[in-house]
Every structure is written in structure tokens, then in C-alpha cells.
Design a protein around this motif. Structure first.
Motif, short mmCIF file in Angstrom:
data_model
loop_
_atom_site.label_atom_id
_atom_site.label_comp_id
_atom_site.label_asym_id
_atom_site.label_seq_id
_atom_site.Cartn_x
_atom_site.Cartn_y
_atom_site.Cartn_z
N MET A 105 0.98 -1.31 0.28
CA MET A 105 0.08 0.08 0.10
C MET A 105 1.24 1.26 -0.04
O MET A 105 1.90 1.44 0.85
CB MET A 105 -0.87 0.36 1.08
N ARG A 106 0.65 2.18 -0.71
CA ARG A 106 1.10 3.65 -0.93
C ARG A 106 0.46 4.39 -0.84
O ARG A 106 -0.20 5.16 -0.50
CB ARG A 106 1.65 4.11 -2.20
N CYS A 107 0.81 5.79 0.24
CA CYS A 107 0.14 6.69 0.77
C CYS A 107 1.43 7.53 0.54
O CYS A 107 2.34 7.67 0.13
CB CYS A 107 0.00 6.69 2.11
N LEU A 108 0.70 9.28 0.70
CA LEU A 108 1.36 10.31 0.28
C LEU A 108 1.35 11.30 2.00
O LEU A 108 0.91 11.42 2.38
CB LEU A 108 0.58 11.38 -0.73
N ILE A 109 2.43 11.65 2.16
CA ILE A 109 3.25 11.89 3.12
C ILE A 109 3.97 13.60 3.14
O ILE A 109 5.04 13.83 2.88
CB ILE A 109 3.97 11.08 4.26
N VAL A 110 3.61 14.59 4.08
CA VAL A 110 4.51 15.63 4.37
C VAL A 110 5.97 15.16 4.77
O VAL A 110 5.84 14.17 5.12
CB VAL A 110 3.78 16.47 5.31
N THR A 111 6.67 15.65 4.05
CA THR A 111 7.77 15.86 4.20
C THR A 111 8.50 15.65 6.34
O THR A 111 9.70 14.72 6.10
CB THR A 111 8.81 17.14 3.94
N GLN A 112 8.07 16.45 6.46
CA GLN A 112 8.29 16.30 7.90
C GLN A 112 7.51 15.46 8.56
O GLN A 112 8.82 14.73 9.56
CB GLN A 112 7.47 17.55 8.98
N ASP A 113 6.73 14.45 8.26
CA ASP A 113 6.06 13.36 8.84
C ASP A 113 7.30 12.07 8.80
O ASP A 113 7.39 11.60 9.31
CB ASP A 113 4.87 12.89 8.55
N ALA A 114 7.65 12.42 7.10
CA ALA A 114 8.56 11.02 6.54
C ALA A 114 10.13 10.85 7.44
O ALA A 114 10.17 10.33 7.26
CB ALA A 114 8.84 11.73 5.63
N SER A 115 10.37 12.21 8.18
CA SER A 115 11.81 12.72 8.57
C SER A 115 11.05 11.74 9.45
O SER A 115 12.49 11.15 10.35
CB SER A 115 12.19 14.18 8.78
N VAL A 116 10.17 12.03 10.41
CA VAL A 116 9.72 11.34 11.89
C VAL A 116 10.46 10.07 11.77
O VAL A 116 10.60 9.15 12.33
CB VAL A 116 8.85 12.00 12.73
N ILE A 117 9.20 9.87 10.45
CA ILE A 117 9.35 8.17 10.81
C ILE A 117 10.39 7.40 10.13
O ILE A 117 10.92 5.99 10.66
CB ILE A 117 8.26 7.46 9.33
N ILE A 118 11.36 8.16 9.66
CA ILE A 118 12.70 7.87 8.76
C ILE A 118 13.74 7.09 10.35
O ILE A 118 14.05 6.10 10.73
CB ILE A 118 13.77 7.95 8.09
N GLY A 119 13.13 8.48 10.98
CA GLY A 119 14.91 9.00 12.41
C GLY A 119 16.22 9.12 11.80
O GLY A 119 16.39 8.86 10.86
N LYS A 120 16.26 9.21 12.79
CA LYS A 120 18.06 9.40 12.39
C LYS A 120 18.64 8.37 11.79
O LYS A 120 18.97 6.77 13.47
CB LYS A 120 18.68 9.86 13.99
N ALA A 121 19.89 8.71 10.97
CA ALA A 121 20.17 7.10 10.77
C ALA A 121 19.07 5.66 9.55
O ALA A 121 19.94 4.54 10.15
CB ALA A 121 21.77 6.24 11.34
N GLY A 122 18.33 6.17 9.90
CA GLY A 122 17.39 5.11 9.67
C GLY A 122 16.70 4.54 11.23
O GLY A 122 15.96 3.04 11.00
N LYS A 123 16.76 4.71 12.74
CA LYS A 123 17.31 3.81 13.68
C LYS A 123 15.13 3.87 13.75
O LYS A 123 14.68 3.07 13.73
CB LYS A 123 16.72 4.63 14.23
N GLU A 153 12.43 9.39 -2.29
CA GLU A 153 13.71 10.55 -1.99
C GLU A 153 12.70 11.51 -1.81
O GLU A 153 11.56 11.75 -2.24
CB GLU A 153 15.00 10.60 -3.13
N SER A 154 13.34 12.53 -1.22
CA SER A 154 12.50 13.69 -1.61
C SER A 154 12.69 14.78 -2.30
O SER A 154 13.74 14.95 -2.96
CB SER A 154 12.45 15.40 -0.42
N ILE A 155 12.06 15.44 -3.45
CA ILE A 155 12.14 16.33 -4.13
C ILE A 155 11.33 17.53 -4.33
O ILE A 155 11.21 18.22 -3.66
CB ILE A 155 10.71 15.96 -5.42
N PRO A 156 12.90 18.64 -4.79
CA PRO A 156 12.37 19.98 -3.93
C PRO A 156 11.73 20.34 -4.79
O PRO A 156 11.15 20.56 -6.25
CB PRO A 156 14.26 20.43 -4.82
N GLY A 157 10.76 21.38 -4.12
CA GLY A 157 9.66 21.82 -4.08
C GLY A 157 7.84 21.37 -4.28
O GLY A 157 7.71 22.11 -4.00
N ASN A 158 8.27 20.07 -4.13
CA ASN A 158 7.46 19.41 -2.90
C ASN A 158 7.29 18.68 -2.04
O ASN A 158 8.46 17.60 -1.46
CB ASN A 158 7.34 17.91 -4.77
#
Length: 294
Positions: A1-19, A36-41
Motif C-alpha cells: 500500500m502506498r500513501c502520500l506523507i508530508v516531508t516533516q512526517d517522513a523525517s520522523v518516520i525514518i529517524g536518525k540514520a534510519g533508526k 527521496e525528497s523532491i525539491p519544491g514538492n
């Protein structure tokens, strides 16, 4: 399943070094990736794949991570609702919505989440957005039901071969979990008639340490629940087809009329005073109509 998430939430989900994302993968058993993050998106694509149980559990953990909540406790009053924007092919959205919105209404009532399907397709795409809003437990349950509907859509025969064959050729084999043919051969409990129209099946996971209390001495407790609810209840052994990959929990299959299934679940919950949300509902429709019992 795929979904759209805002970049801020993506960073939280990934965590430091993918933790964080590695923890979600480990606890759910699903494969979780973020584009990957796309500039302007402002949005990125979150892709979760695996057995349906694992995928739905992963989304519950994702919401907990976004809300900075513990993974091992149920959602509590006051937990912040999170909106997940799922990407659904336009050809399948009608199946998820149901006639007159019936499927969406059933999923909302069963999960406590709120669902909204966009009318327009995404720019330059043949896909639409299904927004699912709720706390972690609600998202977990709603995703399972949505995924189940999508898998049933894939199971429909198509010219030149089944759509399941097409799905497997596309690399989606792992999303099917257990063998449904094995589930249909499930034995019935002696003395309990579960035949007739409207028979449905509900599956829930329970902690291993609760199994003994549910069964009771010489099976007395589970037989008591079967008799009171007029349902067939089967606790699967670890390693059986369709059983949980998590060794800390067991799969319980309840078959009968909807009212009886509801009663059986309530009686199972009363065996010990654990919060109901510790039992993660898993539903596979073995007999029509679509089973939404919670």
C-alpha cells in the motif's frame, strides 16, 4: 500500500540514520520505504508491503511514531488523529467505496477512523487519494479492511488467467499471507451448528499468555464461550498455514452469525481485563457478506 506523507512526517518516520523505520520494520514484519525528497514538492511517497497483517500493523506503528507514542500500548482518549492519504487506482476506488458509500461506512463503524475518497484523480495519474484519519488503533484496523477489499479485487477472475496470477507476476505474492483454501477446511466444534445464511468469520490475534485462560481446564472455558455464542472458535497453533509470524501471539478464528461473533469476542475479552485494543482484529471474508465485526 502506498500513501502520500508530508516531508516533516517522513523525517520522523525514518529517524536518525534510519533508526525509527528499522524499528517499524522489525516490529511489524513489513517492508517500509520512503521515496527521496523532491525539491519544491512538500510530499513524499511511503510504500509499505508484505502480508496484510504486517502492513496494517506497520501503519498503526507509523501513526504512533508520528505522534511520539509508545508502540506497546493502546490509543488513549486525547491521542491526536493523523491523516494518511492512500494512493488507490481509480479502477479499484469504487470497490473500496461500495454502493452508495456502504463499504466506507462499514469500515468507519468498525475502525473508528474517518474515510474520504477524492473525486478527482491525481495530476497526470489514473489514481485517486483515499484519506483515512484517526488514532493509531483506528488506522491499523481500517488499513486491514481496505487491504482485504483490495486483495479480493485482485482475486476476481480475469480473461486469460486469474488476477491473482497477474498480481504474483508483478511481484505481489507476499501480500496474500495464509492459504485461504486451508482456512475453508476449518473443522467445526462438536454440537454447534454454524450453517445457514449470513455465516461469517472473524479473526483476532491474542497474546500467548492468554491462551491457557481462554481454553480453560480440559477445554471447559472455550467450550462455554462456544455454547453461549453459538460460534465455532479455533485457536491456531504456531507454524500452521495462516498463523501469526509473531511468536508472542496466536490467531483465533471465530465463525458464526454476526451477533454470535460479537458475543464471542466480548466473552474472550472478559477472560482477562486487558484493553480490547491489545487484540488486533484481522478479518478475512470466508463467506459473504463482507464481515465487519469489532
Amino acid at each position: 500500500m502506498r500513501c502520500l506523507i508530508v516531508t516533516q512526517d517522513a523525517s520522523v518516520i525514518i529517524g536518525k540514520a534510519g533508526k525509527h523505520v528499522n524499528e517499524i520494520r522489525e516490529k511489524s514484519g513489513a517492508r517500509v520505504t520512503v521515496s527521496e525528497s523532491i525539491p519544491g514538492n512538500p510530499e513524499r511517497i511511503l510504500h509499505v508491503s508484505g502480508a496484510l497483517d504486517a502492513v496494517s500493523k506497520a501503519f498503526g506503528l507509523i501513526v504512533r511514531r508520528i505522534n511520539d507514542e509508545p508502540f506497546d500500548v493502546s490509543s488513549v482518549p486525547g491521542s491526536r488523529a493523523v491523516t494518511i492519504k492512500f494512493i488507490i487506482p481509480n479502477s479499484r476506488m469504487g470497490t473500496v467505496i461500495g454502493k452508495g458509500g456502504s463499504k466506507i461506512k462499514e469500515i468507519q463503524e468498525a475502525s473508528g477512523a474517518r474515510l474520504n475518497a477524492s473525486e478527482a484523480m491525481l495530476p497526470g495519474s489514473t489514481e485517486r487519494v483515499l484519506s483515512v484519519s484517526g488514532v493509531a488503533d483506528a488506522i491499523h484496523i481500517a488499513v486491514y479492511y481496505i487491504g482485504n477489499i483490495l486483495l479480493e479485487y485482485q482475486d476476481r477472475p480475469a480473461a486469460g488467467g486469474s488476477s491473482r496470477d497477474t498480481y504474483r507476476q508483478a511481484g505481489g505474492r507476499e501480500s496474500y499471507g495464509g492459504d485461504r483454501r486451508e482456512e475453508r477446511r476449518e473443522p467445526r466444534a462438536p454440537g454447534i451448528d454454524i450453517s445457514g445464511p449470513g455465516v461469517q468469520t472473524q479473526q483476532i490475534f491474542i497474546p500467548n499468555d492468554l491462551v491457557g485462560s481462554i481454553i480453560g481446564k480440559a477445554g471447559a472455558k472455550i467450550n462455554e464461550i462456544r455454547t453461549a455464542s453459538s460460534t465455532q472458535i479455533r485457536i491456531m497453533e504456531p507454524g500452521q498455514p495462516g498463523a501469526s509470524a509473531n511468536t508472542d501471539e496466536r490467531l483465533v478464528t471465530i465463525t458464526g452469525q454476526p451477533t454470535g461473533i460479537n458475543m464471542a469476542i466480548q466473552l474472550l475479552y472478559q477472560v482477562r481485563s486487558d484493553p480490547p485494543s491489545l487484540f488486533f482484529p484481522r478479518t478475512r471474508r470466508l463467506t459473504p457478506p463482507f464481515c465487519l465485526v469489532f
